[in-house]
Design an enzyme around this catalytic site. Structure first.
Site, PDB file in Angstrom:
ATOM      1  CE1 TYR B  19     -16.891   7.307 -25.055  1.00 39.99           C
ATOM      2  CE2 TYR B  19     -19.239   7.643 -24.613  1.00 39.99           C
ATOM      3  CZ  TYR B  19     -18.204   7.410 -25.515  1.00 39.99           C
ATOM      4  OH  TYR B  19     -18.476   7.299 -26.856  1.00 39.99           O
ATOM      5  CD  GLU B 117      -9.487   5.231 -19.734  1.00 35.97           C
ATOM      6  OE1 GLU B 117      -8.830   4.728 -18.797  1.00 35.97           O
ATOM      7  OE2 GLU B 117      -8.979   5.935 -20.616  1.00 35.97           O
ATOM      8  CG  HIS B 159      -4.346   0.415 -22.870  1.00 37.13           C
ATOM      9  ND1 HIS B 159      -3.817   0.908 -24.040  1.00 37.13           N
ATOM     10  CD2 HIS B 159      -5.616   0.008 -23.172  1.00 37.13           C
ATOM     11  CE1 HIS B 159      -4.729   0.818 -25.006  1.00 37.13           C
ATOM     12  NE2 HIS B 159      -5.819   0.275 -24.502  1.00 37.13           N
ATOM     13  CG  ASP B 195      -7.171  -4.047 -28.173  1.00 37.14           C
ATOM     14  OD1 ASP B 195      -7.872  -4.669 -27.360  1.00 37.14           O
ATOM     15  OD2 ASP B 195      -7.244  -2.808 -28.329  1.00 37.14           O
ATOM     16  CG  HIS B 197      -7.973   1.035 -27.995  1.00 39.77           C
ATOM     17  ND1 HIS B 197      -9.031   0.192 -27.777  1.00 39.77           N
ATOM     18  CD2 HIS B 197      -8.500   2.276 -28.191  1.00 39.77           C
ATOM     19  CE1 HIS B 197     -10.168   0.895 -27.825  1.00 39.77           C
ATOM     20  NE2 HIS B 197      -9.873   2.157 -28.075  1.00 39.77           N
ATOM     21  CG  ASP B 284     -10.917  -3.203 -29.232  1.00 42.89           C
ATOM     22  OD1 ASP B 284     -10.136  -3.950 -29.871  1.00 42.89           O
ATOM     23  OD2 ASP B 284     -10.548  -2.541 -28.246  1.00 42.89           O
ATOM     24  CE1 TYR B 323     -13.611  -2.877 -23.603  1.00 48.24           C
ATOM     25  CE2 TYR B 323     -12.750  -2.058 -25.698  1.00 48.24           C
ATOM     26  CZ  TYR B 323     -12.539  -2.513 -24.407  1.00 48.24           C
ATOM     27  OH  TYR B 323     -11.263  -2.632 -23.935  1.00 48.24           O
TER      28      TYR B 323
END
Lengths: 343, 343
Positions: B19, B117, B159, B195, B197, B284, B323
């Protein structure tokens, strides 16, 4: 033989390289060229001169303009995002995803990267530009009549594609130099790549063209970086069909086998009849290289330098890989000495 | 509402996440679900039970067999190569490269990764398998007549594509559960993904199918992970055309805007008339999330839980991202409470 060298390579010194699940001190480090420079001076091979400036026009002949702008501005965008340390990609356009270029620097980095071991820092662009100018200055000396020259490039170049960086490479010095010859009187250029790794970037740039013949001897992609290119059945496309030759070889390959591949490549180059030969001179084929798996010894480098010299072509040597740092100087200069003895 | 949970998630605890140019303690960490579990017990929402075993057959219904074998054997291959720490990709099939699967673990990791990541360690496969079984056990309770259930999955799943991992995800829990419903009596399943993302993996798995309608509200890909997918013009292909809906939204999006997208998605789900609804419950979207950019407050999570409940569908909630660790419990349970109040 003239050597061209720039101290600007010191501007590219990332903290870490992603390797084996951690960040380690980069294998591609300034000490590599220090050892070459020291060895050159010991052997009195010839003068070492600074590069001239060429601007960005010769880079645009082989690289995408958007890619060059990315390399120039990446560090500013990275730090503006609140990031530091070094630029490392974390995401890329994977299978079945889109090729649109994102706005955020994380997305841009992933779009333009082809591997994640290669860190960028503030001075990377300047170092890469000077490395290309080292190659161009050495090429110019050959255009002006020298029989051979050595560009002591760092960072190296052969993994840099038209619009992607990786494998420690940002600008493709060999491709830029080859294109420079073609733009300045040459009809045909051959690029021979004896670096341990396949020069995916050089192949990418000239894959559909007949005026540049790319030949590479390398660790088979099943087992060696860049892993997804460098197979023997990649022979060029369209006008370029027949002008790309890959010689992938398995772990443990000794010089006796490797030299046969080289002899075949040299024979094909001879038949092609190029005006000039560019050598992507990586010495990571060495038996003690920490990230490669061929078994060449120090003397083998002199032998194969002689084999190249026997072709009798104007020849531009450009530094690529080699990570057994303390022996990189001896091995690199052995190729040049072998060439000079024969030439 | 029944909650399913497995302690096996503790087996997945990598040292670091790549990151901002360094390895940092992973944002996706065990504490996240500890806070959810604590909050569930405070609010007495219902029982918490262990998952049942389902074997790998339900995984094979949505994932590639070679990919599953890779996930199972990756750590062994990684350590046999002399590597340690954690599995991180360093190279991948970039533009104009080949899609052959390499032999060396570095190449295999790059072939099956879609982002860097996400670290893998020895216990990752077991944790991911248990996480999928958490989802399947919760799904089974709905098939058996429960109106709603919550799978407290970790690692998350949305994902994970048919044959790629990344974004902290290895097995696509939502897709596995949706397919389980379809294989056990359901004709149509909707998957709503609030979510932050885009759930690129879930979209990938169902993109050409009409029996699973995937709808996602997320940070626009220009500026948010996964960066190369999640655009509004991705509406499905072939039989799946019209059964994929993306609602990308820009940085700073407040709940007032976000809830309109949700209302539109819920209206489309209502018209689709699914037998069951799967929610990829990431929180998130929260204003204090450290790696996201929407502006939902704690109360907003209860509000939107109620909006989902008003649909009156059998509903499976599966944990995805979030997170801002200390508030993940409150926000997650607020969605469930809002749903339960309305349901």
């Amino acid at each position: 033989m003239l050597t061209v060298y720039s101290e600007d390579h010191y501007l590219h010194q990332p903290e870490g390289e992603l390797y084996a699940g951690q960040l380690v001190p980069p294998f591609e480090c300034p000490k590599r060229v220090e050892f070459v420079l020291d060895r050159l001076r010991e052997t009195d091979l010839g003068r070492v001169v600074d590069p001239e400036a060429f601007g960005e026009a010769p880079l645009e002949r082989v690289h995408d303009r958007g890619y060059l702008d990315f390399l120039k501005s990446a560090w500013r965008q990275w730090t503006e995002a609140g990031y530091g340390h070094q630029i490392l990609p974390t995401v890329w356009p994977a299978r079945r995803q889109r090729l649109r270029i994102p706005e955020h620097i994380d997305g841009k980095v992933g779009y333009y990267a082809l591997a994640a071991e290669t860190s960028m820092v503030e001075g990377t662009w300047r170092a890469a530009l000077s490395s290309a100018e080292v190659a161009l200055t050495a090429a110019k000396s050959i255009r002006d009549g020298q029989g051979a020259a050595f560009g002591l490039c760092r960072p190296p170049g052969h993994h840099a594609a038209k619009d992607m960086y990786g494998g420690y490479c940002f600008l493709n010095n060999a491709a830029i130099a080859a294109q420079y010859f073609l733009d300045n009187g040459a009809d045909r250029v051959a690029i021979l790549d004896p670096d341990f790794h396949h020069g995916n970037g050089t192949q990418d740039i000239f894959y559909t063209r007949a005026d540049a013949f790319y030949l590479s001897l390398h660790g088979e992609p099943e087992n060696a970086f860049p892993h997804f290119v460098g197979y023997a059945d990649e022979i060029g496309e369209g006008d370029g069909e027949g002008f790309n030759a890959n010689y992938p070889m398995p772990p443990g390959t000794p010089f006796a086998v490797w030299r046969e591949a080289l002899a075949d490549a040299l024979e094909r180059i001879g038949r092609y009849g190029p005006d000039v030969l560019v050598i992507s001179l990586g010495v990571d084929t060495y038996e003690k290289d920490p990230i490669s798996f061929f078994k060449l010894t120090q003397g083998d480098f002199k032998t194969y330098g002689g084999m190249i010299g026997a072709l009798g072509l104007p020849t531009l040597f450009l530094m690529e890989g080699g990570y057994a740092v303390e022996d990189v100087g001896v091995n690199t200069v052995n190729v040049l000495l072998g060439f000079a003895d024969q030439g």
